[in-house]
Design a protein around this motif. Sequence first.
Motif, short mmCIF file in Angstrom:
data_model
loop_
_atom_site.label_atom_id
_atom_site.label_comp_id
_atom_site.label_asym_id
_atom_site.label_seq_id
_atom_site.Cartn_x
_atom_site.Cartn_y
_atom_site.Cartn_z
N VAL A 195 0.84 -1.20 0.00
CA VAL A 195 0.00 0.00 0.00
C VAL A 195 0.87 1.26 0.00
O VAL A 195 0.62 2.22 -0.72
N ALA A 199 1.21 4.14 -3.09
CA ALA A 199 1.10 5.59 -2.93
C ALA A 199 2.39 6.28 -3.38
O ALA A 199 2.36 7.32 -4.03
N TYR A 208 1.96 12.71 2.75
CA TYR A 208 0.63 12.59 2.14
C TYR A 208 0.18 11.13 2.15
O TYR A 208 -0.97 10.84 2.48
N SER A 209 1.08 10.23 1.81
CA SER A 209 0.68 8.82 1.79
C SER A 209 0.43 8.31 3.20
O SER A 209 -0.48 7.52 3.43
N THR A 212 -3.09 9.81 4.10
CA THR A 212 -4.27 9.42 3.33
C THR A 212 -4.40 7.91 3.19
O THR A 212 -5.51 7.42 2.94
N VAL A 213 -3.33 7.17 3.32
CA VAL A 213 -3.40 5.73 3.06
C VAL A 213 -3.03 4.90 4.28
O VAL A 213 -3.77 4.01 4.68
N PRO A 216 -5.34 5.77 7.78
CA PRO A 216 -6.70 5.23 7.72
C PRO A 216 -6.74 3.71 7.82
O PRO A 216 -7.62 3.15 8.46
N PHE B 126 -5.99 0.77 -2.70
CA PHE B 126 -6.13 1.30 -1.35
C PHE B 126 -7.47 0.85 -0.78
O PHE B 126 -8.40 0.57 -1.54
N TYR B 136 -6.85 9.16 -6.69
CA TYR B 136 -5.75 9.41 -5.74
C TYR B 136 -4.62 10.24 -6.34
O TYR B 136 -4.23 11.28 -5.81
#
Lengths: 307, 286
Positions: A195, A199, A208-209, A212-213, A216, B126, B136
Amino acid sequence: MSLETNMLTYQQRSRVDKTLRGCTIVATSIAIVPLVLIIAYVLFVGGSALNRDFFTQTYRPPVPAGIDPLTGLPIDGMEEGDLSQVQARGGVLHGIVGTLMVTITALLFSLPIGILAGIFLAEYPDTPFNTFIRFCCDVLSGAPSIVIGVVGFTLIVKPMGSYSGIAGAIALTFLMVPTIARTTEEILKLVPNAVREAAMAMGAPMWYSTLTVVLPAALTGIVTGALLAFARGAGETAPLLLTIQGNSNLSFDLLAPMAALPILTYKYIESPFPAENQLAWGTAFVLMILVLGINLLVRVTTARIKR
Amino acid sequence: MSETRTRPLPLAGGIAATAAARARTHERPGKTKIEAVNFDFYYGSFKALDQINLAIPEGEVTALIGPSGCGKSTLLRAMNCMHARTPGARATGLLTIDGEPIYSDEADPILLRRRIGMVFQRPNPFAKSVFDNVAYGLRVLGERNSKRLAERVEWALRRAALWDEVKDRLNATGTSLSGGQQQRLCIARTIAVEPEVVLMDEPCSALDPISTLKIEELIADLRGSFTIIIVTHNMQQAARVSDHTAFMLMDPETRAGQLVEFGPTAQLFTSPRDARTEAYLSGHFG
């Protein structure tokens, strides 16, 4: 070249297997019995101390022996000075409010610090500073809680000139940050690297990754860590004794001395009046329910997410 | 499909500039997009790639083949600086995109990756909705206008031959799709920002034959719009999808990956120049 089964060896092995399995069952039972006894006893004794006044009133001095609390007149046939006849009055609302306020404030302090530290530990590994921080976390989470209390007293109470709720919250923060940081780290490490790579390959900068990834994907675990830290903080006595001191009245002022359930438990159990000892069991009961409830909540949320 | 490509792009900045650059280079076919000159790659003291020299033509499909451990994935990932977070990984020699060095003090890996997209071996959507997955990269680039985002997401999903299957469930989680759909979702996510180059690291190795066929058709369809570099274990796949093939092999003594032969796929498969290529293609080793 076929191998013959050696029946003797096989029987020996299955006997050893059964014996060892029996040992593990016995050991588990021994570990569980005290836990069950503690919970059952606190629920049984503490439960009888609960009534409406317990949750709605603050501390009131016990009535002297032989005096009717309603009329203030002597009661016939009662011996003065008989402690077992002293009646406790009032409740522990001030303790419930104090515990919630101090622990929630501590959680507000420790969540950002702990989560950021956890991100640092998990996402920027293999630096000497990282190893140092992880070591500090482990030492701090194993530190005797009275030491945390002394540190809180020296660093905050003395310069401020008074015991205060905020001092207690900061002392609890020392205890909660390592827990939150380490659980956050462990959870972030469980987020698949694929993951992060996805990103990264999209040209996302690391912050940012992560935002946002990665975060979460780890949210449930982080909430779990926060709840467990909350439960731990709510049950601590020693750091609070030296920082918030205790207060017999209901107080919402974080800059003034505050009451807390563990401290009330400690004070009431030392009381010479059996009736007040009873209140200690009541506060222990409330604390226990709080901690058990949070653990159950953690179980339910994680189970739901896994499904 | 070519009219979708030449249509003016609704995104400003990097993407539009990219498209303009592509339009320019299409006037000069056969241009080299990525070039390696005496390129070495190390993991700590271990030399993983040894003296790679190769020129990957723009707008075509280049396959990297070779047995396990020959360094083909390392070379592919080196083109995108994906080793940036691997401790001890470093490169020497020259690796360029459009003549600009990828490994230099001035080069920014983040800006580079906005020009070079990547599809991985295992589908890695994701844990977000189908829409948010494709959006994204656009959001990374700063696109906030929901109408333009929706347009670009639809464009990318159509391009990845996934639109008809997911148009009614754009809000479903990306991970709830089937494996083949997830991989096409990842391709849609990659091409949504219109990169110049798409790197594919064994994109079909985790997929069933029908999904594999769909991905291969998709690669054929994307050919021309993007420079595609695909690593594959499957020689038939390389023969089916690629214009050029590079055959790599691990040096038995140093264990470093070397480029044995690079040429047009038809020529490399029918009349290889190197005896080792012929041995590999005929199944003698690897």
